[in-house]
Structure formats: C-alpha cells, structure tokens
Design a protein around this motif. Structure first.
Motif, PDB file in Angstrom:
ATOM      1  N   LEU A  14       0.811  -1.209   0.000  1.00 29.17           N
ATOM      2  CA  LEU A  14       0.000   0.000   0.000  1.00 29.17           C
ATOM      3  C   LEU A  14       0.846   1.262   0.000  1.00 29.17           C
ATOM      4  CD1 LEU A  14      -2.728  -1.052   2.556  1.00 29.17           C
ATOM      5  CD2 LEU A  14      -2.676  -1.402   0.091  1.00 29.17           C
ATOM      6  N   GLY A  15       2.077   1.141   0.338  1.00 24.82           N
ATOM      7  CA  GLY A  15       2.934   2.318   0.346  1.00 24.82           C
ATOM      8  C   GLY A  15       3.563   2.526   1.703  1.00 24.82           C
ATOM      9  N   LYS A  16       3.548   3.735   2.116  1.00 23.07           N
ATOM     10  CA  LYS A  16       4.252   4.156   3.319  1.00 23.07           C
ATOM     11  C   LYS A  16       3.740   3.469   4.580  1.00 23.07           C
ATOM     12  CE  LYS A  16       4.727   8.537   1.072  1.00 23.07           C
ATOM     13  NZ  LYS A  16       3.756   9.420   0.529  1.00 23.07           N
ATOM     14  N   LYS A  17       4.563   3.532   5.617  1.00 23.45           N
ATOM     15  CA  LYS A  17       4.186   2.951   6.899  1.00 23.45           C
ATOM     16  C   LYS A  17       2.938   3.614   7.470  1.00 23.45           C
ATOM     17  CE  LYS A  17       8.620   1.161   8.303  1.00 23.45           C
ATOM     18  NZ  LYS A  17       9.617   1.057   9.332  1.00 23.45           N
ATOM     19  N   LEU A  18       2.625   4.824   7.001  1.00 28.13           N
ATOM     20  CA  LEU A  18       1.433   5.501   7.503  1.00 28.13           C
ATOM     21  C   LEU A  18       0.171   4.761   7.081  1.00 28.13           C
ATOM     22  CD1 LEU A  18      -0.196   7.519   5.175  1.00 28.13           C
ATOM     23  CD2 LEU A  18       2.099   8.434   5.194  1.00 28.13           C
ATOM     24  N   HIS A  19       0.295   3.810   6.171  1.00 29.97           N
ATOM     25  CA  HIS A  19      -0.848   3.012   5.728  1.00 29.97           C
ATOM     26  C   HIS A  19      -0.979   1.706   6.522  1.00 29.97           C
ATOM     27  CE1 HIS A  19      -1.650   5.722   2.511  1.00 29.97           C
ATOM     28  NE2 HIS A  19      -0.525   5.473   1.887  1.00 29.97           N
ATOM     29  N   ILE A  26      -7.688  -3.740   5.638  1.00 29.07           N
ATOM     30  CA  ILE A  26      -7.864  -4.434   4.359  1.00 29.07           C
ATOM     31  C   ILE A  26      -7.573  -5.922   4.530  1.00 29.07           C
ATOM     32  CG2 ILE A  26      -6.962  -4.673   2.008  1.00 29.07           C
ATOM     33  CD1 ILE A  26      -6.630  -1.614   1.976  1.00 29.07           C
ATOM     34  N   GLN A  27      -6.551  -6.253   5.325  1.00 32.10           N
ATOM     35  CA  GLN A  27      -6.246  -7.668   5.569  1.00 32.10           C
ATOM     36  C   GLN A  27      -7.452  -8.356   6.198  1.00 32.10           C
ATOM     37  OE1 GLN A  27      -2.941  -9.283   4.938  1.00 32.10           O
ATOM     38  NE2 GLN A  27      -4.508 -10.865   4.876  1.00 32.10           N
ATOM     39  N   LYS A  28      -8.081  -7.681   7.136  1.00 31.31           N
ATOM     40  CA  LYS A  28      -9.270  -8.245   7.784  1.00 31.31           C
ATOM     41  C   LYS A  28     -10.389  -8.455   6.761  1.00 31.31           C
ATOM     42  CE  LYS A  28     -12.489  -7.506  11.541  1.00 31.31           C
ATOM     43  NZ  LYS A  28     -12.953  -6.644  12.599  1.00 31.31           N
ATOM     44  N   GLU A  29     -10.591  -7.477   5.872  1.00 30.55           N
ATOM     45  CA  GLU A  29     -11.613  -7.609   4.829  1.00 30.55           C
ATOM     46  C   GLU A  29     -11.327  -8.802   3.917  1.00 30.55           C
ATOM     47  OE1 GLU A  29     -12.934  -4.114   2.550  1.00 30.55           O
ATOM     48  OE2 GLU A  29     -11.772  -2.934   3.990  1.00 30.55           O
ATOM     49  N   ILE A  30     -10.072  -8.932   3.505  1.00 29.12           N
ATOM     50  CA  ILE A  30      -9.683 -10.035   2.615  1.00 29.12           C
ATOM     51  C   ILE A  30      -9.865 -11.372   3.327  1.00 29.12           C
ATOM     52  CG2 ILE A  30      -7.720 -11.131   1.461  1.00 29.12           C
ATOM     53  CD1 ILE A  30      -6.778  -8.281   0.718  1.00 29.12           C
ATOM     54  N   ASP A  31      -9.437 -11.441   4.573  1.00 25.78           N
ATOM     55  CA  ASP A  31      -9.587 -12.678   5.342  1.00 25.78           C
ATOM     56  C   ASP A  31     -11.058 -13.078   5.442  1.00 25.78           C
ATOM     57  OD1 ASP A  31      -6.849 -12.715   5.694  1.00 25.78           O
ATOM     58  OD2 ASP A  31      -6.904 -12.070   7.791  1.00 25.78           O
ATOM     59  N   ASP A  40      -3.199 -16.982  10.607  1.00 23.00           N
ATOM     60  CA  ASP A  40      -3.194 -18.371  11.069  1.00 23.00           C
ATOM     61  C   ASP A  40      -2.316 -19.258  10.192  1.00 23.00           C
ATOM     62  OD1 ASP A  40      -4.963 -17.655  13.063  1.00 23.00           O
ATOM     63  OD2 ASP A  40      -6.729 -18.423  12.008  1.00 23.00           O
ATOM     64  N   SER A  41      -2.050 -18.829   8.975  1.00 21.77           N
ATOM     65  CA  SER A  41      -1.281 -19.653   8.040  1.00 21.77           C
ATOM     66  C   SER A  41       0.207 -19.319   8.029  1.00 21.77           C
ATOM     67  CB  SER A  41      -1.834 -19.493   6.620  1.00 21.77           C
ATOM     68  OG  SER A  41      -1.510 -18.221   6.094  1.00 21.77           O
ATOM     69  N   ASP A  42       0.565 -18.193   8.622  1.00 18.58           N
ATOM     70  CA  ASP A  42       1.965 -17.761   8.600  1.00 18.58           C
ATOM     71  C   ASP A  42       2.235 -16.952   9.856  1.00 18.58           C
ATOM     72  OD1 ASP A  42       4.491 -16.716   8.112  1.00 18.58           O
ATOM     73  OD2 ASP A  42       4.095 -16.386   6.001  1.00 18.58           O
ATOM     74  N   LYS A  43       3.111 -17.444  10.697  1.00 19.27           N
ATOM     75  CA  LYS A  43       3.365 -16.800  11.996  1.00 19.27           C
ATOM     76  C   LYS A  43       4.391 -15.666  11.929  1.00 19.27           C
ATOM     77  CE  LYS A  43       0.443 -19.411  13.952  1.00 19.27           C
ATOM     78  NZ  LYS A  43      -0.890 -18.887  14.093  1.00 19.27           N
ATOM     79  N   SER A  44       4.973 -15.406  10.763  1.00 18.88           N
ATOM     80  CA  SER A  44       5.931 -14.305  10.674  1.00 18.88           C
ATOM     81  C   SER A  44       5.187 -12.964  10.717  1.00 18.88           C
ATOM     82  CB  SER A  44       6.795 -14.408   9.426  1.00 18.88           C
ATOM     83  OG  SER A  44       6.056 -14.753   8.313  1.00 18.88           O
ATOM     84  N   ARG A  45       5.897 -11.945  11.105  1.00 25.24           N
ATOM     85  CA  ARG A  45       5.314 -10.614  11.262  1.00 25.24           C
ATOM     86  C   ARG A  45       5.170  -9.953   9.899  1.00 25.24           C
ATOM     87  NH1 ARG A  45       7.121  -5.445  11.695  1.00 25.24           N
ATOM     88  NH2 ARG A  45       5.934  -4.069  13.048  1.00 25.24           N
ATOM     89  N   PRO A  46       3.934  -9.545   9.534  1.00 25.32           N
ATOM     90  CA  PRO A  46       3.746  -8.859   8.245  1.00 25.32           C
ATOM     91  C   PRO A  46       4.496  -7.524   8.203  1.00 25.32           C
ATOM     92  CG  PRO A  46       1.644  -9.541   9.182  1.00 25.32           C
ATOM     93  CD  PRO A  46       2.687  -9.738  10.230  1.00 25.32           C
ATOM     94  N   THR A  47       4.903  -7.139   7.037  1.00 26.88           N
ATOM     95  CA  THR A  47       5.570  -5.852   6.837  1.00 26.88           C
ATOM     96  C   THR A  47       4.536  -4.738   6.928  1.00 26.88           C
ATOM     97  OG1 THR A  47       7.132  -6.936   5.363  1.00 26.88           O
ATOM     98  CG2 THR A  47       6.979  -4.545   5.194  1.00 26.88           C
ATOM     99  N   ASP A  48       4.910  -3.638   7.599  1.00 27.49           N
ATOM    100  CA  ASP A  48       4.011  -2.486   7.700  1.00 27.49           C
ATOM    101  C   ASP A  48       3.588  -2.024   6.313  1.00 27.49           C
ATOM    102  OD1 ASP A  48       4.269  -2.506  10.450  1.00 27.49           O
ATOM    103  OD2 ASP A  48       5.828  -0.976  10.478  1.00 27.49           O
ATOM    104  N   GLY A  49       2.298  -1.736   6.160  1.00 26.00           N
ATOM    105  CA  GLY A  49       1.797  -1.206   4.898  1.00 26.00           C
ATOM    106  C   GLY A  49       1.581  -2.244   3.815  1.00 26.00           C
ATOM    107  N   GLU A  50       1.621  -3.537   4.176  1.00 31.26           N
ATOM    108  CA  GLU A  50       1.399  -4.585   3.181  1.00 31.26           C
ATOM    109  C   GLU A  50       0.258  -5.504   3.604  1.00 31.26           C
ATOM    110  OE1 GLU A  50       5.668  -5.002   0.955  1.00 31.26           O
ATOM    111  OE2 GLU A  50       4.995  -6.669   2.160  1.00 31.26           O
TER     112      GLU A  50
END
Length: 78
Positions: A14-19, A26-31, A40-50
């Motif tokens: 999505l761009g900058k960390k401000l997003h 959006i992740q919640k909407e997609i889920d 639940d499928s990947d325990k690694s920490r998502p990157t900010d803004g993605e």
C-alpha cells in the motif's frame, strides 16, 4: 503443509508505513472475504503497509480486484 515465506506469498504493497492501519483493515476484509485468516497460516510478522493474499484461497480473480485497485491508488498518493 510446506512452510511459506513472505516472498512466496503475493502481497499488496500500500505504500508508506502511515498506511499500516489501513493495511490491517484491508487484511481483515480479505480474510473475511476468503473465509480464512492469513495470520493463522503464517506466523511471521507482516511488513508495515502490506496486505497478504494466498492465491490458492482465491476462487476468482474478481474477488481481489477491488483490493488491487485500492493498493494501486494508495501507492500513487504522496
């Protein structure tokens, strides 16, 4: 199931960390749309803004096109 790495999973940048908050929403909407929780499928920490999408959970590309469009619009913001 094989261990998935973030670089193996399509993501919408999505761009900058401000997003970051927007990305979480959006992740919640997609889920909810796909009926699965990405976290639940990947325990690694998502990157900010993605936002992450497992394409094997998508039945039709039309399901995620609005999210792709939104990510594109946000990337154009300065």
């Amino acid at each position: 199931m094989e261990k998935a790495y973030l670089y193996d999973i399509p993501n919408l940048h999505l761009g900058k960390k401000l997003h970051t908050e927007t990305a979480k929403n959006i992740q919640k909407e997609i889920d909810e749309l796909l009926g699965r929780n990405y976290a639940d499928s990947d325990k690694s920490r998502p990157t900010d803004g993605e936002v992450y999408i497992r394409l094997e959970w998508v039945d039709k590309l039309d399901q995620i096109i609005p999210f792709i469009d939104k990510a594109y619009e946000m990337r154009l913001q300065k």
